[in-house]
Scaffold this motif. Structure first.
Motif, PDB file in Angstrom:
ATOM      1  N   LEU A  96       0.792  -1.233   0.000  1.00 47.79           N
ATOM      2  CA  LEU A  96       0.000   0.000   0.000  1.00 47.79           C
ATOM      3  C   LEU A  96       0.823   1.281   0.000  1.00 47.79           C
ATOM      4  N   PRO A  97       1.922   1.389   0.768  1.00 50.29           N
ATOM      5  CA  PRO A  97       2.683   2.643   0.721  1.00 50.29           C
ATOM      6  C   PRO A  97       3.269   2.966  -0.649  1.00 50.29           C
ATOM      7  N   GLN A  98       3.438   1.955  -1.494  1.00 54.35           N
ATOM      8  CA  GLN A  98       4.008   2.175  -2.827  1.00 54.35           C
ATOM      9  C   GLN A  98       2.961   2.582  -3.856  1.00 54.35           C
ATOM     10  N   LEU A  99       1.689   2.451  -3.522  1.00 51.37           N
ATOM     11  CA  LEU A  99       0.608   2.748  -4.468  1.00 51.37           C
ATOM     12  C   LEU A  99       0.228   4.223  -4.360  1.00 51.37           C
ATOM     13  N   GLU A 100       1.118   5.089  -4.834  1.00 53.73           N
ATOM     14  CA  GLU A 100       0.932   6.529  -4.688  1.00 53.73           C
ATOM     15  C   GLU A 100      -0.227   7.054  -5.532  1.00 53.73           C
ATOM     16  N   TYR A 101      -0.361   6.521  -6.738  1.00 51.35           N
ATOM     17  CA  TYR A 101      -1.455   7.003  -7.586  1.00 51.35           C
ATOM     18  C   TYR A 101      -2.802   6.535  -7.051  1.00 51.35           C
ATOM     19  N   LEU A 102      -2.866   5.312  -6.540  1.00 45.82           N
ATOM     20  CA  LEU A 102      -4.107   4.843  -5.923  1.00 45.82           C
ATOM     21  C   LEU A 102      -4.486   5.739  -4.747  1.00 45.82           C
ATOM     22  N   ASP A 103      -3.507   6.129  -3.951  1.00 41.19           N
ATOM     23  CA  ASP A 103      -3.768   7.031  -2.833  1.00 41.19           C
ATOM     24  C   ASP A 103      -4.331   8.355  -3.345  1.00 41.19           C
ATOM     25  N   ALA A 104      -3.759   8.889  -4.430  1.00 42.05           N
ATOM     26  CA  ALA A 104      -4.248  10.140  -5.004  1.00 42.05           C
ATOM     27  C   ALA A 104      -5.668   9.976  -5.547  1.00 42.05           C
ATOM     28  N   VAL A 105      -5.948   8.833  -6.156  1.00 44.45           N
ATOM     29  CA  VAL A 105      -7.295   8.564  -6.678  1.00 44.45           C
ATOM     30  C   VAL A 105      -8.320   8.588  -5.550  1.00 44.45           C
ATOM     31  N   LEU A 106      -7.997   7.940  -4.438  1.00 50.88           N
ATOM     32  CA  LEU A 106      -8.936   7.895  -3.321  1.00 50.88           C
ATOM     33  C   LEU A 106      -9.147   9.283  -2.721  1.00 50.88           C
ATOM     34  N   ARG A 107      -8.083  10.048  -2.559  1.00 54.78           N
ATOM     35  CA  ARG A 107      -8.228  11.390  -1.997  1.00 54.78           C
ATOM     36  C   ARG A 107      -9.076  12.276  -2.903  1.00 54.78           C
ATOM     37  N   GLU A 108      -8.877  12.147  -4.213  1.00 59.05           N
ATOM     38  CA  GLU A 108      -9.654  12.963  -5.131  1.00 59.05           C
ATOM     39  C   GLU A 108     -11.119  12.519  -5.177  1.00 59.05           C
ATOM     40  N   ALA A 109     -11.355  11.222  -5.101  1.00 61.75           N
ATOM     41  CA  ALA A 109     -12.741  10.738  -5.072  1.00 61.75           C
ATOM     42  C   ALA A 109     -13.448  11.228  -3.818  1.00 61.75           C
ATOM     43  N   LEU A 110     -12.767  11.183  -2.677  1.00 63.70           N
ATOM     44  CA  LEU A 110     -13.368  11.658  -1.434  1.00 63.70           C
ATOM     45  C   LEU A 110     -13.531  13.171  -1.426  1.00 63.70           C
ATOM     46  N   ARG A 111     -12.708  13.879  -2.198  1.00 64.21           N
ATOM     47  CA  ARG A 111     -12.922  15.324  -2.333  1.00 64.21           C
ATOM     48  C   ARG A 111     -14.155  15.613  -3.177  1.00 64.21           C
ATOM     49  N   LEU A 112     -14.207  15.003  -4.351  1.00 66.06           N
ATOM     50  CA  LEU A 112     -15.279  15.311  -5.294  1.00 66.06           C
ATOM     51  C   LEU A 112     -16.608  14.734  -4.846  1.00 66.06           C
ATOM     52  N   ARG A 113     -16.585  13.564  -4.231  1.00 69.75           N
ATOM     53  CA  ARG A 113     -17.817  12.900  -3.787  1.00 69.75           C
ATOM     54  C   ARG A 113     -17.717  12.548  -2.305  1.00 69.75           C
ATOM     55  N   PRO A 114     -17.712  13.536  -1.420  1.00 71.15           N
ATOM     56  CA  PRO A 114     -17.650  13.212   0.013  1.00 71.15           C
ATOM     57  C   PRO A 114     -18.894  12.461   0.449  1.00 71.15           C
ATOM     58  N   ILE A 115     -18.732  11.602   1.430  1.00 71.95           N
ATOM     59  CA  ILE A 115     -19.835  10.756   1.873  1.00 71.95           C
ATOM     60  C   ILE A 115     -20.823  11.541   2.728  1.00 71.95           C
ATOM     61  N   LEU A 116     -20.331  12.489   3.510  1.00 73.16           N
ATOM     62  CA  LEU A 116     -21.180  13.309   4.361  1.00 73.16           C
ATOM     63  C   LEU A 116     -21.206  14.738   3.831  1.00 73.16           C
ATOM     64  N   PRO A 117     -22.353  15.407   3.846  1.00 72.67           N
ATOM     65  CA  PRO A 117     -22.383  16.802   3.384  1.00 72.67           C
ATOM     66  C   PRO A 117     -21.715  17.759   4.355  1.00 72.67           C
TER      67      PRO A 117
END
Length: 461
Positions: free
Chosen positions: A317-338
């Motif tokens: 997991l620490p080596q998956l830098e792009y996956l980490d960026a994908v998750l952060r961007e998804a949580l930014r654009l589509r946050p679970i809580l308003p």
């Protein structure tokens, strides 16, 4: 004449000087529940980055803030003034009075200290293996070359992770029986009844709240049986790594263990916080990745390089830098809580306004994540914006912030990374339809409406 008469009959609102929609509180509550994105966006458009709303069950109302400096004020404020437990009061009928979510003050500090160790540190590799196995089981259940709805599959995955990693239940009759009960109980967090306390009246076994109470009692009985059996099994046992076993062994600063009622409330809290929310976050992320072929291609290339044909593990997991960026961007654009909320016990200054005691103050996650002054092209899904950059805790807040930041953050991100790696690294996935997914509210969460997938379909280039 009618307006002035109504104003004369109603008590003055001590927060009326803060701009906000001049609509009746019941209508504002209904709009916030039914169309939260449209309602909040319109309020910001009409009234700016600080606005005031009156909701039906609140004596004064809620001040929403969207700018980092105001969010900092809320997240770093005195927890005796910024009372997050009271801000989460709508969840109390489901999670219970000892839940970490609804506690404040010294009780919250004690419970957080007890819960933190099992959800961090050396146990992460064990949890990663559990998550990977459940993701692989999900793939085996999904029909190849046929459309299937994504949400039920992900909800089953996250529930099974909780049953194994949190409850420590192996495959068997007890796990299957409890799973069915917890599926139904977790759905209570999506009930409109939570937003209208006036409707929480038991008029018999067939009334809406009567059914809730009956299900709660049935669930409580099952959980207390699990706790009792585990207490008897834990005598002399030290090799178990599930969260329940670790909580049974935990002691506070006075050497006191958690009571059965406290254990019940924290188990339900972990269910509510880790079932629907994680499934929803994964659903949004998969939809975004599969809707953007270049992101999908780059992510698969990283997985091939780092994981290859091996089973994904915590060490990858620490080596998956792009996956980490994908998750952060998804949580930014589509946050679970308003939003998140605090109820203030003393008057404060916020956003240039005097906010009276008894008001709720709410950093608005959705609007902050789309603020054009913070994020260039805020409506675009651009994972590259996170490469080599750490999120600012007052600009990126999908897990809340401050001393009340979600205690399961590390567990949730690990679970999402492992599931994404297992799904995208081992199977070709495709959306069954390219249509945009509208956002709808499911209780406290913001969810996509009906994502459907196909397995065994080559990715788009």
């Amino acid at each position: 004449m009618r307006t002035s008469l109504l104003a004369a009959l109603l008590p003055p609102n001590p927060a009326a000087h803060i701009p906000g929609p001049p609509l009746p509180s019941l209508l504002q509550t209904s709009l916030f529940f039914a169309t939260p994105i449209q309602f909040l966006s319109r309020c910001q458009q009409d009234y700016g980055d600080v606005f005031f709303c009156r909701f039906f069950s609140q004596k004064i109302g809620t001040v929403f803030v969207t700018k980092p400096e105001d969010i900092r004020t809320v997240f770093t404020g005195d927890p005796e003034i910024m009372r997050a437990g009271e801000g989460n009061v709508v969840l109390r009928p489901v999670v219970g009075k000892y839940s970490l979510l609804v506690l404040d003050g010294s009780e919250h500090v004690r419970m957080r200290r007890l819960l933190l160790p099992p959800l961090h540190g050396e146990r992460m590799p064990v949890y990663a293996q559990v998550v990977r196995e459940q993701a692989e089981a999900m793939l085996r259940r999904c029909p190849p070359q046929a459309e299937f709805p994504l949400r039920p599959a992900l909800q089953e995955l996250t529930l099974q992770v909780i049953l194994r990693a949190v409850f420590g239940l192996d495959d068997g009759a007890e796990r299957h029986e409890l799973a069915e009960l917890l599926r139904r109980y977790a759905d209570l967090a999506s009930s409109v009844l939570l937003f209208f306390p006036q409707l929480q009246r038991d008029f018999g076994p067939y009334s809406p709240w009567g059914k809730v109470r009956a299900l709660r009692e049935q669930t409580n009985q099952a959980l207390y049986q699990v706790i009792a059996r585990r207490r008897s099994q834990e005598q002399g046992a030290s090799d178990r790594k599930d969260v329940l076993s670790l909580l049974l062994a935990a002691r506070d600063e006075n050497g006191q263990p958690l009571s059965d009622r406290e254990l019940r409330d924290e188990l339900v809290t972990l269910l509510i916080a880790g079932h629907e929310t994680t499934a929803t976050a994964l659903e949004w992320t998969l939809h975004l990745v599969l809707s953007h072929p270049q992101v999908h291609k780059r992510l698969r290339a990283e997985l091939a390089q780092v994981v290859g044909s091996a089973a994904v593990s915590a060490e990858h997991l620490p080596q998956l830098e792009y996956l980490d960026a994908v998750l952060r961007e998804a949580l930014r654009l589509r946050p679970i809580l308003p939003n998140v909320a605090r109820k203030i016990s003393q008057p404060i200054q916020l956003g240039g306004y005097h906010v009276p005691a008894g008001t709720f103050v709410a950093p608005c996650i959705y609007l902050t994540h789309r603020h054009k002054d913070l994020y260039p092209d805020p409506e675009q899904f651009l994972p590259e914006r996170w490469l080599g950059k750490k999120p600012d805790p007052y600009q990126w807040l999908p897990f809340g912030g401050g001393a009340r930041r979600c205690i399961g953050l590390a567990f949730a991100l690990l679970e999402m990374k492992v599931v994404m790696a297992a799904l995208l690294g081992r199977k070709d996935l495709a959306l069954a339809s390219d249509v945009q997914m509208p956002t709808k509210r499911r209780g406290i969460t913001l969810s996509p409406q009906g994502v459907r997938l196909k397995l065994g379909v080559p990715p788009r280039e």
